[in-house]
Design a protein around this motif. Structure first.
Motif, short mmCIF file in Angstrom:
data_model
loop_
_atom_site.label_atom_id
_atom_site.label_comp_id
_atom_site.label_asym_id
_atom_site.label_seq_id
_atom_site.Cartn_x
_atom_site.Cartn_y
_atom_site.Cartn_z
N LYS A 110 -8.21 12.26 -13.95
CA LYS A 110 -7.02 13.02 -13.59
C LYS A 110 -5.81 12.13 -13.32
O LYS A 110 -4.68 12.46 -13.71
CB LYS A 110 -7.31 13.89 -12.37
CG LYS A 110 -6.09 14.71 -11.93
CD LYS A 110 -6.34 15.49 -10.66
CE LYS A 110 -5.07 16.24 -10.25
NZ LYS A 110 -5.26 16.98 -8.99
N PRO A 111 -5.97 10.97 -12.61
CA PRO A 111 -4.80 10.11 -12.37
C PRO A 111 -4.07 9.72 -13.65
O PRO A 111 -2.84 9.55 -13.64
CB PRO A 111 -5.40 8.89 -11.66
CG PRO A 111 -6.63 9.41 -10.99
CD PRO A 111 -7.17 10.44 -11.94
N GLN A 112 -4.81 9.57 -14.74
CA GLN A 112 -4.16 9.19 -16.02
C GLN A 112 -3.28 10.33 -16.53
O GLN A 112 -2.21 10.08 -17.09
CB GLN A 112 -5.24 8.85 -17.06
CG GLN A 112 -6.25 7.82 -16.58
CD GLN A 112 -5.59 6.53 -16.12
OE1 GLN A 112 -4.64 6.06 -16.74
NE2 GLN A 112 -6.10 5.97 -15.03
N LEU B 135 -1.77 12.49 -14.60
CA LEU B 135 -0.61 12.61 -13.72
C LEU B 135 0.44 11.55 -14.01
O LEU B 135 1.61 11.70 -13.65
CB LEU B 135 -1.07 12.51 -12.26
CG LEU B 135 -1.98 13.65 -11.77
CD1 LEU B 135 -2.38 13.43 -10.32
CD2 LEU B 135 -1.29 15.01 -11.93
N LYS B 136 0.03 10.44 -14.67
CA LYS B 136 0.98 9.39 -14.99
C LYS B 136 1.86 9.74 -16.18
O LYS B 136 2.86 9.06 -16.44
CB LYS B 136 0.23 8.09 -15.29
CG LYS B 136 -0.44 7.46 -14.05
CD LYS B 136 -1.18 6.19 -14.43
CE LYS B 136 -1.87 5.58 -13.21
NZ LYS B 136 -2.63 4.35 -13.56
N MET B 137 1.47 10.80 -16.91
CA MET B 137 2.25 11.19 -18.08
C MET B 137 3.63 11.70 -17.65
O MET B 137 3.74 12.54 -16.76
CB MET B 137 1.53 12.28 -18.89
CG MET B 137 0.24 11.81 -19.52
SD MET B 137 -0.53 13.14 -20.49
CE MET B 137 -1.97 12.31 -21.14
N ASN B 138 4.64 11.23 -18.29
CA ASN B 138 6.01 11.63 -17.97
C ASN B 138 6.39 12.85 -18.82
O ASN B 138 7.21 12.77 -19.74
CB ASN B 138 6.97 10.47 -18.22
CG ASN B 138 8.37 10.79 -17.72
OD1 ASN B 138 8.55 11.65 -16.86
ND2 ASN B 138 9.36 10.11 -18.29
#
Length: 746
Positions: A397-399, A401-404
């Motif tokens: 999930k953290p990956q 959330l890093k998407m802009n």
């Protein structure tokens, strides 16, 4: 203990013909999705005080001291789970109403079943013949265990079965989801042994005269009769299911009026909700009540602010009890997991809660895999693949959330990852394990959207229950006002979702996210309704999931969270009873139509066939023929058969195609040669299968024209053999329906 037989005359006057009821054409030998014949579910946001309808969010509550003892904890947990926080009396009154609903449904389906078949007056053979197609196949294993020298010996016999797919020896407990028969057979043996020890009679046998020149028969009544015991337990389980529906509706809506709405909607649309009263032994009769319990527990987990181990264990057990009896359960749970993942993606439940639910589903799946002796279909299912993909996505999930990207784009990305990942993993696992048993399900769905056709697909789609939903079904929903009420509820939920989503897309997330978490169960039920709607439209028989879920959704007409603005002006009881009064106009007519169904089972041609097989063939004589008939031959004549109605195995489908080549346009010599390879001694030919068709392109010769276009235009072999079976076959028995051909071996 059995009393002396007495004369009890069956009424020889003709009983009124019962109205025609939709039933699966004999052409469909398939087992319950796939399977052969013509199958149903729902913590409130705190209900709030009267006059407080405009409040948002749950009402604060004072924690009560934990009660002492297991009984006290169970009672307190039940009161809390049902949302009944006003004392013990309210809890017990709800349970009393639920018990009454259970008793009412048990009485209703028992009455319908007896009216339809006059079951209490049938002989043992007639009762067995009344269990058509795969029903007879399932019941035969119950009969095997009951009649075995010991329970363990009976279980060993069904785990080393030599009769079902001769000459193969198969573990039917692994293949056919037979745990219900094993459990019921153990209960029956325990019950009869205890009753014999204490000297209580368990059945009474009568001599029944049938008239019309037929010989008298012996008919036994009471739980000491295996068939009566078997059916009685099924009806009791489905009676308890109605209690669960009442509790479900009460809990979801926050009002016992919601439970009343759910139960009455189920009764008013009873013919669209269940078929247990016509086909008791089908897998759904054992499995579906546990789905209702499972969805109630999921609702509680979504609503609860804190997860307890007991709730998760109960969910795990209900998953196991739902999956073990029914091979189709995995597809239903796939829709549930998909709906829950969508609820998570848009932010209505947190990652911790979804991860716990996924873990529970994984544990349940592994337990079923072990209990089913390593049934590979479970591990290679879309359900298993979806669980693994969602688990992996939660881990990374953290990956995400890093998407802009925007919130909406993130939702689309996660949805596409889940879909592509599930399909890919399913394909890879099926190839690795070499499993093709569920390939026909994909072909069936493909045929719904494209012009794809093959032999197996046509066997399904030519049966009415596997066709698209009837156009009359939405009209029947509308007449009982079930559809209008559900649409109003659904619109109210969508309105709330749109309001919440508008805040999210506007980046006003701090307050909105907490508010969304409190309404996750409502969004889940709306998405589950959409999933069941799609299934019901594509495959008509799957409306038996859709209709009961609509009944549960209808309970939300009593929800203050959705209609508090209305209940601040009008008393909820006024609205609910006005709606129920309008529903009852068509609903009571539907019930009266069911009560007017009166019939009496009789199948003299098949009775003659079974008696001939019993007394004129060797115990090891091998039979082939139509799948429904083979189930009866195995059950009542105890002869080996090479094919049967449980159509879930790729090898069995290949065998059935060989057997059904008798209805193709192939040469008799070629068909005889293939039957000899299967070690068939006798073929039961039914001329009606050669000429009947449910719709254009659906007669057996026409189906074979798709599979074998090289022989199209020739005279069907069955038509030739009906007139003269020589030189490749010899006719050894014939009546008005059946013609038994002995296969001549070189």
């Amino acid at each position: 203990m059995v009393l002396q037989a007495r004369s009890k005359h069956r009424d020889t006057a003709p009983r009124p013909a019962r109205p025609a009821r939709s039933s699966p054409p004999p052409l469909s030998g398939a087992s319950e999705v796939g399977a052969g014949e013509p199958g149903p579910e729902r913590a409130p946001l705190s209900p709030g005080r009267r006059g407080a309808a405009g409040r948002k969010g749950p009402r604060a509550e004072t924690a009560a001291p934990a009660p002492d003892g297991v009984a006290g904890r169970l009672a307190a947990g039940l009161r809390w789970a049902l949302g009944l926080r006003r004392g013990r009396g309210r809890t017990w009154s709800t349970l009393l109403l639920a018990s009454f609903a259970a008793l009412l449904h048990w009485s209703h389906i028992t009455h319908l079943f007896e009216n339809d078949r006059h079951f209490s007056h049938l002989s043992t053979l007639e009762r067995e013949m009344a269990f058509r197609t795969e029903m007879g196949l399932y019941y035969s294993y119950f009969k095997t265990i009951v009649e075995a020298p010991s329970f363990l010996n009976g279980v060993w016999m069904i785990m080393n079965d030599k009769l079902t797919e001769y000459p193969l020896v198969i573990n039917t407990l692994k293949r056919f989801n037979l745990y219900p028969e094993v459990i019921l057979a153990s209960w029956y043996r325990i019950y009869t042994r205890i009753m014999d020890l204490i000297g209580i009679q368990t059945k009474i046998c009568w001599t029944v005269t049938r008239g019309e020149g037929l010989s008298p028969i012996e008919s036994c009544e009471g739980l000491g009769d295996p068939a009566c015991f078997y059916v009685a337990v099924i009806f009791m389980l489905n009676g308890l299911m109605m209690a669960l529906f009442f509790i479900y509706g009460t809990y979801l809506s926050g009002s016992r009026l919601g439970g009343l709405v759910t139960v009455l909607c189920f009764f008013f649309n009873h013919g669209e909700c269940t078929r247990v009263m016509w086909t008791p032994p089908l897998r759904e009769s054992f499995s579906y009540p546990f789905l209702v319990l499972q969805m109630l527990l999921v609702t509680h987990i979504l609503r609860a602010t804190k997860l307890y181990r007991g709730s998760l264990i109960a969910l795990c057990l209900s998953n196991v009890f739902f999956m073990l009896p029914w091979q189709f359960a995995q597809f239903v749970l796939l829709t549930q997991i998909s709906s829950l993942f969508a609820v998570y993606v848009v932010g209505y439940i947190d990652i911790y809660k979804l991860r716990k639910i996924i873990y529970i589903h994984m544990i349940s799946l592994v337990l079923c895999f072990v209990l089913m002796f390593g049934n590979s279909m479970l591990l290679t299912s879309y359900y298993a693949s979806s669980l693994v993909v969602i688990w992996g996505m939660l881990a990374v999930k953290p990956q995400f959330l890093k998407m802009n990207v925007s919130e909406l784009s993130l939702w689309v990305i996660q949805g596409c990852c889940w879909l592509c990942g599930t399909v890919t993993l399913k394909y890879l696992t099926s190839r690795i394990f070499g499993i093709a048993d569920d390939a026909h399900i994909g072909n069936l769905l493909t045929s719904k959207f494209f012009s794809y056709k093959d032999f197996d697909t046509l066997l399904y789609t030519c049966a009415a229950e596997f066709d698209f939903m009837e156009k009359e079904t939405p009209l029947r929903y509308t007449k009982t006002l079930l559809l209008p009420v559900v649409l109003i509820v659904f619109a109210a939920i969508v309105r709330k979702i749109i309001s919440d989503m508008w805040g999210v897309t506007a980046k006003q997330q701090t307050h909105t996210r907490k508010h969304q978490f409190d309404h996750g169960e409502l969004v889940y039920h709306a998405l589950q309704l959409l999933a069941y709607t799609v299934l019901g439209i594509l495959i008509m028989r799957l409306k038996l999931f859709l209709t009961p879920h609509m009944c549960v959704m209808a309970s939300l007409i009593c929800s203050r969270q959705l209609f508090g603005w209305l209940f601040g002006k009008v008393h909820p009881g006024t609205v609910v009873f006005a709606v129920l009064a309008a529903m009852s106009i068509q609903g009571s007519a539907n019930l009266q139509t069911q009560w007017n169904i009166v019939g009496e089972f009789s199948n003299l041609p098949q009775e003659e066939l079974i008696e001939w097989i019993r007394y004129s063939t060797k115990p090891d004589a091998v039979f082939a023929g139509a799948m429904p008939t083979m189930a009866s031959v195995k059950l009542s004549a105890l002869r080996p058969v090479v094919n049967h109605p449980h159509y879930e195995d790729a090898g069995l489908r290949a065998r059935t195609k060989i057997v059904y080549s008798m209805y193709s346009r192939k040469a008799a010599e070629e068909v005889r040669r293939d039957l000899v390879k299967l070690k068939v001694n006798y073929y039961i030919l039914e001329e009606s299968w050669c000429i009947r068709r449910s719709k254009p392109g659906c007669s057996m010769p026409e189906i074979w024209d798709v599979e074998d276009p090289a022989n199209a235009g020739k005279t069907p072999l069955c038509n030739i053999l009906v007139k003269d079976s020589k030189p490749h076959f010899t006719t050894v028995f014939q009546n008005s329906v059946y013609k038994v051909l002995e296969v001549i071996k070189e």
